[in-house]
Design a protein around this motif. Structure first.
Motif, PDB file in Angstrom:
ATOM      1  N   THR A  54       0.834  -1.203   0.000  1.00 14.75           N
ATOM      2  CA  THR A  54       0.000   0.000   0.000  1.00 14.75           C
ATOM      3  C   THR A  54       0.870   1.254   0.000  1.00 14.75           C
ATOM      4  O   THR A  54       0.603   2.222  -0.724  1.00 14.75           O
ATOM      5  CB  THR A  54      -0.924  -0.008   1.237  1.00 14.75           C
ATOM      6  N   ASP A 137      -7.028  -1.287  -3.252  1.00 10.54           N
ATOM      7  CA  ASP A 137      -6.315  -1.977  -2.185  1.00 10.54           C
ATOM      8  C   ASP A 137      -7.022  -3.264  -1.776  1.00 10.54           C
ATOM      9  O   ASP A 137      -8.229  -3.279  -1.582  1.00 10.54           O
ATOM     10  CB  ASP A 137      -6.183  -1.023  -0.984  1.00 10.54           C
ATOM     11  N   GLU A 138      -6.241  -4.324  -1.646  1.00  8.86           N
ATOM     12  CA  GLU A 138      -6.726  -5.626  -1.181  1.00  8.86           C
ATOM     13  C   GLU A 138      -7.833  -6.178  -2.082  1.00  8.86           C
ATOM     14  O   GLU A 138      -8.894  -6.590  -1.623  1.00  8.86           O
ATOM     15  CB  GLU A 138      -7.134  -5.533   0.292  1.00  8.86           C
TER      16      GLU A 138
HETATM   17 MG   LIG Z   1      -1.881  -2.741   2.472  1.00  6.45          MG
END
Ligand SMILES: [Mg+2]
Ligand SMILES: Nc1ncnc2c1ncn2[C@@H]1O[C@H](COP(=O)(O)OP(=O)(O)OP(=O)(O)O)[C@@H](O)[C@H]1O
Length: 299
Positions: A54, A137-138
């Protein structure tokens, strides 16, 4: 869509700029960022938790002076939260306010116009006129069907809204998708991305990360922290310490005024580095059995 303007001159430049914002990349990481920019392709970043996936997107946004637009994925995330939705309440008010003077056709056209559109991160990134970095993200947390949503966006940099038509990006944004690998992503998604696996950093890079990120830490302590963490990662643990845990541990030691880590200090602070009781027990045993290893090779 306009041509791709290169943001970076070369790989070394990417690495140096990232170091300027305290992100310590290796050539593998810097190389993919450089290529993604040149090829106009998204980067799919995989790797263990806390290895800087991230942070990479955030740091790249920082160095290219772009706005970071983040779509945090979760189970159940759907189009209305990822792309856009219509503002039903406002549409309803609009219909109520309409005293029956306009035809249905006119009202309908009005209801599905810009004014009633709620833009979510993906659409926001496509429509941005200022420089943006999109972070999905993710992505492994969403269902495969939701993943499909991303395909058009990632390959064409456009979004089709039935009522409004196709919205095309005016620039190719830098796009990062991160995954912890909780499930395999679809072939179709993978094909559209460059792939970057970020593993735990090597000894030297982790030492540099600690030095860059922990104010007031001495070279010797940073070196010792990085070395001990590496030893701990070789143990058979439920969850290995991530870079974030290395940083937490280093900050703890600085706060405690430690210059040199001995077995007692390591044992007392093992709970900052590890998060499972069984893991802590294994590390504590290792520290107690091999206190000379903590001191390092030259001691
Ligand atoms: Mg992350
Ligand atoms: N190469 C690096 N340079 C500087 N800091 C780093 C680096 N790698 C990790 N960090 C630091 O480690 C912490 C964790 O990073 P980050 O949140 O990006 O991990 P992640 O891979 O996204 O983890 P997760 O999978 O749990 O989301 C952050 O504080 C980040 O600044």
């Amino acid at each position: 869509m306009t041509d791709i303007d290169a943001r970076f001159a070369d790989l070394a430049g990417v690495r140096a700029s990232l170091a300027d914002v305290n992100y310590l990349a290796d050539d593998g990481i810097a190389g993919i960022v450089y290529l993604a920019d040149r090829l106009g392709k998204p980067i799919l970043v995989e790797g263990p938790a806390g290895t800087g996936k991230t942070q990479l997107a955030k740091s790249v946004a920082d160095i290219v002076d772009a706005r970071l637009i983040r779509l945090q994925c979760y189970e159940g995330l759907d189009e209305s939260k990822a792309l856009y939705e219509w503002n039903y309440k406002k549409q309803l008010l609009r219909i109520q306010a309409e005293g029956g003077e306009a035809s249905w056709g006119e009202v309908e056209e009005d209801l599905f116009s810009e004014e009633f559109l709620l833009t979510r991160p993906l659409l926001e990134a496509i429509r941005a006129s200022d420089p943006v970095v999109l972070l999905v993200d993710e992505v492994d947390r969403v269902e495969v069907e939701t993943e499909a949503l991303l395909l058009e966006i990632l390959s064409e940099y456009q979004v089709s809204i039935p009522e409004l038509g196709t919205v095309e990006a005016t620039q190719v944004p830098l796009v990062f998708l991160t995954s912890n690998g909780t499930r395999e992503l679809s072939e179709a998604l993978k094909r559209r991305c460059l792939y970057l696996y970020i593993d735990y950093p090597d000894l030297e890079r982790e030492r540099q990360i600690v030095t860059a990120k922990v104010p007031g830490i001495g070279e010797d302590l940073a070196d010792q922290v990085a070395r001990i963490v590496r030893t701990v990662r070789q143990l058979d643990l439920k969850k290995h310490p991530s870079v974030s845990e290395t940083l937490d541990w280093a900050r703890t030691l600085v706060l405690l005024g430690v210059d040199q880590i001995d077995a007692e200090t390591a044992i007392d602070t093992a709970n900052v580095l590890l998060k499972y009781r069984t893991d802590i027990e294994k590390a504590v045993k290792e520290f107690a059995d091999n206190p000379e290893e903590l001191a390092g090779p030259e001691a």
